[in-house]
Write an enzyme that holds these catalytic residues in place. Structure first.
Site, PDB file in Angstrom:
ATOM      1  CB  SER A  81      -0.896   0.013   1.256  1.00  0.00           C
ATOM      2  OG  SER A  81      -1.600  -0.911   1.427  1.00  0.00           O
TER       3      SER A  81
HETATM    4  N1  SAH Z   1      -0.676  -4.968   3.938  1.00  0.00           N
HETATM    5  C1  SAH Z   1       0.212  -5.225   2.887  1.00  0.00           C
HETATM    6  C2  SAH Z   1      -0.769  -4.955   1.717  1.00  0.00           C
HETATM    7  C3  SAH Z   1      -1.788  -5.975   1.404  1.00  0.00           C
HETATM    8  S1  SAH Z   1      -2.069  -6.179  -0.423  1.00  0.00           S
HETATM    9  C4  SAH Z   1       1.346  -4.862   3.012  1.00  0.00           C
HETATM   10  O1  SAH Z   1       1.741  -4.124   4.032  1.00  0.00           O
HETATM   11  O2  SAH Z   1       2.043  -4.928   1.802  1.00  0.00           O
HETATM   12  C5  SAH Z   1      -3.770  -7.103   0.030  1.00  0.00           C
HETATM   13  C6  SAH Z   1      -3.361  -8.676   0.386  1.00  0.00           C
HETATM   14  O3  SAH Z   1      -4.426  -9.323   0.843  1.00  0.00           O
HETATM   15  C7  SAH Z   1      -2.728  -9.391  -0.969  1.00  0.00           C
HETATM   16  O4  SAH Z   1      -1.548  -9.938  -0.516  1.00  0.00           O
HETATM   17  C8  SAH Z   1      -4.046 -10.415  -0.932  1.00  0.00           C
HETATM   18  O5  SAH Z   1      -3.420 -11.771  -1.543  1.00  0.00           O
HETATM   19  C9  SAH Z   1      -4.557 -10.444   0.210  1.00  0.00           C
HETATM   20  N2  SAH Z   1      -5.832 -11.150   0.689  1.00  0.00           N
HETATM   21  C10 SAH Z   1      -6.802 -10.998  -0.390  1.00  0.00           C
HETATM   22  N3  SAH Z   1      -7.984 -11.591   0.116  1.00  0.00           N
HETATM   23  C11 SAH Z   1      -7.334 -12.377   1.338  1.00  0.00           C
HETATM   24  C12 SAH Z   1      -8.130 -13.432   2.287  1.00  0.00           C
HETATM   25  N4  SAH Z   1      -9.397 -13.792   1.947  1.00  0.00           N
HETATM   26  N5  SAH Z   1      -7.326 -13.624   3.546  1.00  0.00           N
HETATM   27  C13 SAH Z   1      -6.094 -13.210   3.492  1.00  0.00           C
HETATM   28  N6  SAH Z   1      -5.560 -12.315   2.799  1.00  0.00           N
HETATM   29  C14 SAH Z   1      -6.165 -11.944   1.412  1.00  0.00           C
END
Ligand code: SAH
Length: 229
Positions: A81
């Protein structure tokens, strides 16, 4: 690219002392110009953002852009992000040193690292296994010891570690998963982007009360969707 063991083709050699100094200067400017200037005032959050090396959580090819004002690709169609959003969401949670926090969507592990400097324990769930593994390795390598990462479906929360003082969701569900509300302590806070899979979502700050959830829309955002297996 698929590799079977061996070094990560995306991993860069460790930065030189001169590169580290340049990254630190860039990070200081990031906190001042992108975060504090836009109204994030919490000193503890600003200090954490100034300390956590974002360049260590992005692929080698993205390193030179680690302190710019935007999200960056981290592989598997996912992104780390924007720094401002990480700071905004962290501050909105009002993190306390004794808190146990659940994160859904570990991604690069950067948000978990920022939180880990502010709270007692971070539990983070990532659905894409290689991302979870890489984040776990990076967090360990960089010495963030109070973060536990697990591969799984975040919509179910982490029942074995519940209840949590705070929950941060960094992928967007169409509605707030019931399990996450259930696993929040009374008085606990949740920050979550809610909305359609495509397009803009709204970041909500929720607080759990005996009579129900207090809900406040705080910022329009654009996150990757929360997926279910
Ligand atoms: N917090 C992260 C950015 C998140 S991007 C950072 O600091 O880099 C969003 C993430 O959520 C992605 O890696 C995606 O694979 C994950 N995601 C999507 N659906 C999900 C679910 N149901 N459970 C866990 N993770 C999930």
């Amino acid at each position: 690219m698929l590799t079977m063991g061996g070094p990560d083709p995306e991993s860069a050699p460790p930065p030189t002392a001169a590169e580290e100094a340049a990254f630190e200067a860039a990070r200081t400017r990031m906190v001042r110009d992108q975060i504090a200037a836009r109204g994030v005032k919490d000193d503890r959050v600003l200090a954490a953002m100034a300390r956590v090396p974002r360049h260590e959580f992005v692929p080698a090819s993205q390193r030179s852009m680690a302190y710019e004002d935007g999200p960056l690709p981290i592989g598997h169609g996912q992104t780390i992000s924007q720094p401002y959003i990480v700071a905004f969401m962290t501050a909105a949670l009002d993190p306390q040193p004794t808190d146990r926090v659940l994160e859904i969507g570990t991604g690069s592990g950067y948000q978990a690292a920022v939180l880990s400097r502010l709270v007692a324990e971070v539990y983070s769930i990532e659905i894409v296994e290689p991302l979870a593994r890489r984040a776990q390795a990076d967090l360990k390598r960089l010495g963030f010891r109070n973060v536990k990462v697990r591969t799984g479906d975040g919509t179910l929360g982490w029942p074995g570690a519940a209840p949590f003082d705070a929950v941060i969701v960094t992928c967007a569900p169409e509605r707030v998963p019931r399990a996450l509300v259930d696993q929040l302590k009374m008085g606990g806070r949740m920050i979550v982007p809610v909305g359609p899979t495509r397009g803009v979502q709204e970041l909500y700050l929720l607080r759990k009360h005996p009579e129900g959830m207090e809900t406040q829309a705080v910022l329009p955002v654009r996150f990757v969707p929360m997926v279910t297996p």
